[in-house]
Design an enzyme around this catalytic site. Structure first.
Site, mmCIF file in Angstrom:
data_model
loop_
_atom_site.group_PDB
_atom_site.id
_atom_site.type_symbol
_atom_site.label_atom_id
_atom_site.label_comp_id
_atom_site.label_asym_id
_atom_site.label_seq_id
_atom_site.Cartn_x
_atom_site.Cartn_y
_atom_site.Cartn_z
ATOM 1 N N LYS A 111 0.801 -1.226 0.000
ATOM 2 C CA LYS A 111 0.000 0.000 0.000
ATOM 3 C C LYS A 111 0.838 1.284 0.000
ATOM 4 O O LYS A 111 0.444 2.294 -0.589
ATOM 5 C CB LYS A 111 -0.905 0.000 1.238
ATOM 6 C CG LYS A 111 -1.947 -1.078 1.195
ATOM 7 C CD LYS A 111 -2.473 -1.422 2.561
ATOM 8 C CE LYS A 111 -1.793 -2.627 3.114
ATOM 9 N NZ LYS A 111 -2.492 -3.328 4.185
ATOM 10 N N GLU A 135 -4.945 -4.541 -6.817
ATOM 11 C CA GLU A 135 -6.214 -4.947 -6.195
ATOM 12 C C GLU A 135 -6.031 -5.323 -4.727
ATOM 13 O O GLU A 135 -6.868 -4.986 -3.881
ATOM 14 C CB GLU A 135 -6.792 -6.147 -6.968
ATOM 15 C CG GLU A 135 -8.117 -6.655 -6.471
ATOM 16 C CD GLU A 135 -9.233 -5.637 -6.674
ATOM 17 O OE1 GLU A 135 -9.612 -5.025 -5.662
ATOM 18 O OE2 GLU A 135 -9.704 -5.445 -7.797
ATOM 19 N N VAL A 138 -6.354 -2.960 -1.282
ATOM 20 C CA VAL A 138 -7.591 -2.497 -0.626
ATOM 21 C C VAL A 138 -8.602 -3.633 -0.530
ATOM 22 O O VAL A 138 -8.908 -4.286 -1.530
ATOM 23 C CB VAL A 138 -8.250 -1.341 -1.419
ATOM 24 C CG1 VAL A 138 -9.488 -0.825 -0.686
ATOM 25 C CG2 VAL A 138 -7.278 -0.205 -1.664
ATOM 26 N N GLY A 140 -8.579 -6.630 0.898
ATOM 27 C CA GLY A 140 -8.174 -8.043 0.911
ATOM 28 C C GLY A 140 -8.695 -8.779 -0.307
ATOM 29 O O GLY A 140 -8.357 -8.448 -1.447
ATOM 30 N N ASP A 207 -3.567 2.274 8.286
ATOM 31 C CA ASP A 207 -3.787 1.328 7.187
ATOM 32 C C ASP A 207 -5.095 1.616 6.429
ATOM 33 O O ASP A 207 -5.064 1.761 5.195
ATOM 34 C CB ASP A 207 -3.753 -0.113 7.745
ATOM 35 C CG ASP A 207 -4.133 -1.131 6.701
ATOM 36 O OD1 ASP A 207 -3.274 -1.484 5.877
ATOM 37 O OD2 ASP A 207 -5.304 -1.558 6.685
ATOM 38 N N LYS A 211 -5.611 3.017 2.474
ATOM 39 C CA LYS A 211 -6.517 2.390 1.496
ATOM 40 C C LYS A 211 -7.498 3.419 0.936
ATOM 41 O O LYS A 211 -7.841 3.386 -0.257
ATOM 42 C CB LYS A 211 -7.257 1.223 2.155
ATOM 43 C CG LYS A 211 -6.324 0.059 2.491
ATOM 44 C CD LYS A 211 -6.986 -0.929 3.424
ATOM 45 C CE LYS A 211 -6.098 -2.134 3.684
ATOM 46 N NZ LYS A 211 -6.526 -2.928 4.839
ATOM 47 N N GLY A 305 -5.715 -11.739 5.500
ATOM 48 C CA GLY A 305 -5.433 -13.174 5.492
ATOM 49 C C GLY A 305 -4.572 -13.501 4.293
ATOM 50 O O GLY A 305 -4.671 -12.850 3.256
HETATM 51 N N1 HSE Z 1 -3.496 -5.388 8.141
HETATM 52 C C1 HSE Z 1 -4.441 -5.279 7.080
HETATM 53 C C2 HSE Z 1 -5.832 -5.428 7.638
HETATM 54 C C3 HSE Z 1 -4.153 -6.368 6.080
HETATM 55 O O1 HSE Z 1 -5.960 -5.888 8.781
HETATM 56 O O2 HSE Z 1 -6.809 -5.073 6.990
HETATM 57 C C4 HSE Z 1 -4.926 -6.244 4.799
HETATM 58 O O3 HSE Z 1 -4.669 -5.036 4.131
#
Ligand code: HSE
Length: 332
Positions: A111, A135, A138, A140, A207, A211, A305
């Protein structure tokens, strides 16, 4: 497709396992971690690499590095999945620029560089006639970028909001359902491999803010930076606050929201009715997109994950393959 993979953390290992298990037409010709690298133009043995990583803590030859892989290995797509750095984007930024300049496609879950240098990286990809896909940065496993770029092409996106961090959602869900303390729930999230290498990125809301920046830059062609986002994390949320919310049939979720018409770009804990579509459990992410033609669409899926993130990466690799089918030239 021949791919080189940089990074053997939770995402890199998950990706290797999936490529090994499924017949996807993807050959891994190089891997690198922070201490070593391995290259073989005919394809490396994924099982041996995973075993070496487990036994020694590194995957290959310690005299080789990620830079050797980027600049010398035989690959069509560089997969950059090293830990993210939101401040400088490095070392991923350099890896990505070098691969693009070498005329190779790049797929990344990283990211930091995408949020930091969105325009510069896209200019570099365009100049070299290759694709940059992200992809996995953002949502997962949720294919939100594909949905917005392809499925909703022609729509005007008015607003995007939702749960963009699996770790925070997991922590809030566990605190509410099991009465776990914030610290216990965070420990679990780290053990399960959901959290970032530096989990303060998750719990302080950095985080999901990154995103949000990526989404805003993608869909509104803005040059938004992380500093433009108003950020509050979940690290001050107590079990008492969650209990009080429940007394009102509500709960707390960390919501990221971008609404250019109203000048909103923020990440903050919000009180939501338990029946609200964005009240999802565990590592699920939920993203609502407001558009002019399609109306409101909500996407829900696993937001963190290793295998789930691998799904998004593989989707990008196969998108590039299909896009270039027939015209793609292999690297020498
Ligand atoms: N650490 C991030 C989360 C991982 O928990 O969403 C996925 O981007």
């Amino acid at each position: 497709m021949r791919v080189a993979i940089l990074g053997m953390g939770s995402v890199g290992k998950g990706l290797l396992q999936v490529i090994n298990q499924k017949d996807l037409g993807i050959t891994v010709t190089a891997v690198a971690d922070s201490k070593s690298a391995l290259m073989d133009r005919d394809g490396i043995s994924i099982e041996e690499v995973l075993e070496a990583k487990k036994i020694h803590g590194y995957c290959g030859d310690t005299s080789l590095s990620s830079v050797d892989v980027v600049t010398k290995a035989a690959y069509d797509v560089l997969v950059e999945v090293t830990p993210t750095n939101a401040t400088t984007g490095e070392p991923a930024l350099t890896h990505i620029l070098q691969a693009l300049t070498r005329g190779r496609h790049v797929v990344t879950s990283n990211k930091g560089p995408i949020a930091r240098e969105f325009e510069r990286l896209h200019r570099c990809a365009a100049k070299n006639g290759v694709m940059l896909r992200y992809e996995a940065t953002v949502g997962g496993a949720i294919p939100v970028i594909h949905v917005l770029q392809q499925g909703l092409a022609g729509n005007r996106v008015r607003a995007i909001y939702g749960v963009l961090n699996g770790t925070c959602n997991f922590i809030l869900s566990r605190m509410a359902a099991e009465g776990l303390s914030y610290e216990q729930a965070l420990l679990e999230a780290r053990e399960m491999g959901y959290a970032e290498a530096d989990p303060t990125y998750d719990v302080k809301g950095i985080d999901p803010a990154i995103k949000l920046v990526i989404l805003a830059n993608t869909f509104w062609k803005k040059t938004v930076q992380l500093e433009d986002v108003d950020i509050t994390g979940i690290d001050m949320i107590t079990n008492d606050a969650i209990r009080l919310a429940e007394e009102e049939d509500c709960t707390i979720r960390l919501i990221a929201e971008a609404n250019p018409e109203r000048g909103i770009l923020r990440v903050a804990p919000r009180l939501l009715p338990l029946s609200h579509p964005l009240v999802v459990e565990g590592t699920l992410n939920a993203i609502t997109i407001e558009t002019d033609l399609a109306g409101e669409i909500t996407l829900i899926g696993k937001g963190a994950g290793s295998v789930e993130t691998a799904s998004a990466i593989i989707g990008d690799i196969l998108f590039i393959r299909d896009f270039h089918a027939g015209s793609h030239k292999k690297a020498p």
